[in-house]
Enzyme design. Structure first.
Site, PDB file in Angstrom:
ATOM      1  N   GLY C 126       0.580  -1.000  -0.320  1.00  0.00           N
ATOM      2  CA  GLY C 126      -0.097  -0.088   0.064  1.00  0.00           C
ATOM      3  C   GLY C 126       0.647   0.987  -0.044  1.00  0.00           C
ATOM      4  CB  CYS C 127       0.040   4.364  -1.612  1.00  0.00           C
ATOM      5  SG  CYS C 127      -1.015   4.470  -0.407  1.00  0.00           S
ATOM      6  CE1 TYR C 128      -1.738   8.556   3.758  1.00  0.00           C
ATOM      7  CE2 TYR C 128      -3.326   7.091   3.325  1.00  0.00           C
ATOM      8  CZ  TYR C 128      -2.987   7.988   2.856  1.00  0.00           C
ATOM      9  OH  TYR C 128      -3.784   9.400   2.747  1.00  0.00           O
ATOM     10  CG  PHE C 292       6.119   8.343  -0.722  1.00  0.00           C
ATOM     11  CD1 PHE C 292       5.921   7.805   0.671  1.00  0.00           C
ATOM     12  CD2 PHE C 292       4.764   6.643  -1.406  1.00  0.00           C
ATOM     13  CE1 PHE C 292       5.050   7.549   0.853  1.00  0.00           C
ATOM     14  CE2 PHE C 292       4.466   6.161  -1.461  1.00  0.00           C
ATOM     15  CZ  PHE C 292       4.930   6.664   0.130  1.00  0.00           C
TER      16      PHE C 292
END
Lengths: 322, 322, 322, 322
Positions: C126-128, C292
């Site tokens: 996942g991104c987080y 990011f």
């Protein structure tokens, strides 16, 4: 004094805060905007009323009833004190006098209203401190807050909070699509004001870390606070403490559920407060979010609240509804 | 000359155009970014490569193969001509030499490619003129355009087109949620460049009105043109004329249907062209829209196209895909 | 297998993540984008290459070398497992398989690279979690982090992180000029993934509170972390621990000074890490910021890193520079 | 009828226009917001007052003095006519009745004030037509405009003009950093309204081309018009014609110099008009720019002007200053 004849001057009326101050005064039922100054725009008209900008030195300070000084930090105190010496009552919107210098009263009505009405010189609170103090002081006063642990305050502000200065880092091309922290590590100039306010408001020190961020929006501050609380305390108790403290307040909006966002508050003078429980933590913690308009409740709106108190107007005059 | 050893300097590498130029050169297969200058950042590192900014005066112009001058209008010509005198081949991204001064060749490859390969000094086209000339010249050349009536060019640009200057009117707090015309009435400094380009490209004058607007976006130009056409001509013929002119072009994207938007083109080097018919008009008219990235096809990308042609690289090297 | 003939399909190519995945594959030196699916756009052309969208059911899964599943949570696993059954190697960009279901390997190369090369089925992080794990795991492994206190993670994401769904709360008119917390109190669906990753990466539990916010930007995640550290530890030691862990990594950028912002990282595949000391705190704390691009290192870029590892390409192929 | 007891209902109060309408009514000195409907939010509270949303079918139309219908095109007429049949006076903010159907009076006070006061059913003008008609009708009436040539109207609107619908093309991720034309070629649904208004206002046809664009801003419309004028006419005469026509108008702001921008007008009910000369054109032309808030003067603000006229309030009540 005939209320409708209360003359008001804004020193530094071309910045974001000063513009907002002039705009509010121009439509107030009791104050009369008599002077608005700008060194760079002297002679030009203010939008929306017949007035023209003058130079600050041209304002007859002795003839004005109330002076709002909206100059940058370091430049404002001089004018505030000069206006005071000339006999005007003064509200300084800069950080210069928030340490009480010159006998300035700290003008946060919801916490220290009784001191403001008779004040001759008021230091208007900083934007970030306003939300933090209104959120935390009632919790500390009522013993919900655990002072042995540190409150983390993660804050985000729209760019008008940085003023209307020709800085490359504030250009649209730099700020749009960006997000960044600044003034981190408890080095931001609002930290001493927050510390003093928490201590004075709650009768003891409250350890905190304050991290501001620059948001790509024009207006609004949102402060997300990680608040250590005493055993057995949850969001419900936090909200109850706020209700008790702010039952009579027009400009504090308590959310029964959910958390406030910028869209809920910009272009109004309210601070909105919300609280939420956090699961799966070892030590009890409540998440608190405060949101408000940095130019209104965080600056010019609060200054007008103070002025209303000082001159016997309704505290909400010119501010409710906006 | 060994291609991989073509050294390139960017004079004025901390503005938006110069940054983009340096970024493109740093990842080009044939050019080697040897110098990037900034008076205010001298000594600091450029993001993403080992280079440090130097002062312009420190660049050994005689030892550099190609120099890209990216200074503000009025300051750039001096450096471009000095670099030329020192023996470097030069591409000037400012407006200074677009009138042909110093023997500069106008570097719009899709229209005048043959002149560029052997040029020693190239004036890189302005952003607004690039889209207008690429749209209109083929229509005028093929006789579709009715020169007896006026073309209206309603253009909108992102703020990076205004450069990275500390101006209060370019602050986020001013530009966000705003939209405004500027330089109206054919007074914008690109007007003579557009006029000359249209005349030279099509063999005769084309009357036009040019109205630029400032958009609250970072990148991109969109030009909406109201093009008077000859009797019987419609959007289909316009597109056919473009197809004939640009069949071999990589950087002109012709939309078979619909009109381009900024989102279709930013971060790439293409200009996208679309045309639409207009109903209920007395005199025949075709609506033309051109969209492109002001920092790429409108500045640094086109400059790299020119440099590729000058040094015998593939015209698309370092530009396709982006 | 001839590298240039590695065929790749993207299931769900019209969302933000799927579009980015298709775009990256289309310009990769070794993969060949053979299929891109969209139920709503079937038959339409993809911008920038000759392909047309097909329906997912039309993809001959047994004939494709690698399948990237980019469907919403709850819909993606089915396709990922079907593709696996048909013999393709699979990278699932949804949250569906991040608990290891179906034997999926968790694809965070900088922490668990050795497991990825031979994997048949990869769950893309996942991104987080990507930013949090890359920030904290090295600190916990090296003993700098004080596990007895809670890490506060205050995170902010651009709207493309929420997907390309027709939701009124994601309209421009709602998001612009707003900022709000959501999924608070450790209820966000990434919380279990973060918890598992921290525990697995560091050999023990790390208590944390995770608070995501929705930013009015298109791309980018910034995570501000309040990290309790052992006595005597400061930002310098944090940076040193990162340097030791990431010395050989292309996609981790360590800032020697200052903190990263979104502008430093969007449109690239790097995560940028910075640390700062905090003054006037009772218990030692270091402020950590990770930034990011949510669609690249937080999704499609990281998926391509994984695919490069799985098929023997350079890990940076198609990703460096971007 | 006691003015303070004029009850007002808003049918469709959760869209952008309906919300604004409800907000204005809630703080109006004479109207009392008695009902606000929303099918999706029925039962929920409206921000800022004690009211709850109801379903439209629950509104006792016969007991309400004035009904504002704010539903999408095609759905609004039915409710407007039902309310009229029930005896309420009605202002419809949709396009449904702008062709005069049902005997509706076109409610543009500055041009046709005398018809509005006694009207039972008012069709509130469209946003784009409001600016175009107010700009051009006085010029045509006074003979300055050359009807033998075509007016080009290049317009740009903020996204709230498109309504609060769950459409992917209106997502923040699509609109931010974009700019695009839509409804081009005189196909936009406002074209007949503009044509009829120009003809009726000036006693003859005025040929025009209308090209709307979608701006990445929340509020505001800016219309740039290329106006063919009679020989010898310049911007000065255009401004003089406006001054003559609008001398007594509160909500038309005439700029003595320069052109208006969105920032000058949003959050207020004024339309601002400016004109500029154009050099180097064969046939005389004046550039005209109109700017106003699409939700106020372009929708709810103008509706309140109309309501004020219908019920004998000051036309500026609840609107000045905003």
């Amino acid at each position: 004094m005939n209320k409708s004849s209360v003359s008001a001057a804004v020193i530094g009326a071309s910045g974001y805060t000063g513009q907002e101050m002039a705009r509010l005064l121009a439509s107030h039922p009791g104050f009369r905007l008599s002077h608005a100054t700008s060194e760079s725009r002297a002679g030009q008209s203010l939008a929306g009323n017949g007035l023209r900008y003058t130079r600050a030195a041209e304002v007859p300070l002795a003839e004005v009833d109330v002076v709002f000084t909206c100059l940058p930090a370091g430049e404002s105190a001089e004018w505030a004190l000069a206006a005071r010496s000339a006999g005007a009552r003064v509200i300084d919107l800069s950080p210069d006098l928030r340490d009480g210098r010159g006998g300035a009263v700290y003008g946060l009505p919801e916490l220290w209203r009784s001191e403001i009405g008779s004040a001759e010189l008021v230091a208007n609170p900083g934007c970030y401190p306003t939300g933090i103090l209104l959120s935390l002081v009632p919790l500390a006063r009522s013993g919900l807050l655990d002072r042995s642990r540190t409150v983390m305050v993660d804050a985000a502000s729209g760019v008008t909070g940085a003023g209307r200065h020709a800085r490359t880092d504030l250009l649209y091309g730099e700020v749009a699509e960006d997000y960044r922290a600044y003034g981190v590590g408890n080095t931001h100039r609002h930290v001493p004001e927050i510390r003093t306010g928490l201590e004075r408001g709650s009768g003891g020190a409250i350890p905190f870390v304050f991290t501001p961020h620059l948001l790509p929006v024009r207006r609004g501050i949102l402060e997300t606070m990680y608040v250590p609380v005493a055993e057995g305390i949850a969001a419900a108790e936090v909200k109850e403490a706020w209700r008790a403290a702010y039952a009579a307040e027009t400009f504090v909006r308590l959310l029964p559920e959910g958390l406030p966002s910028l869209r809920d508050v910009v272009y109004g003078n309210e601070v909105a407060l919300g609280a939420a429980d956090v699961q799966d933590v070892d030590a009890p913690l409540v998440l608190v979010v405060a949101a408000f308009d940095n130019l209104l409740k965080g600056a010019a709106g609060q200054a007008l609240q103070n002025a209303n108190l000082m001159f016997g107007f309704e505290e909400t005059d010119g501010l409710w509804p906006l």
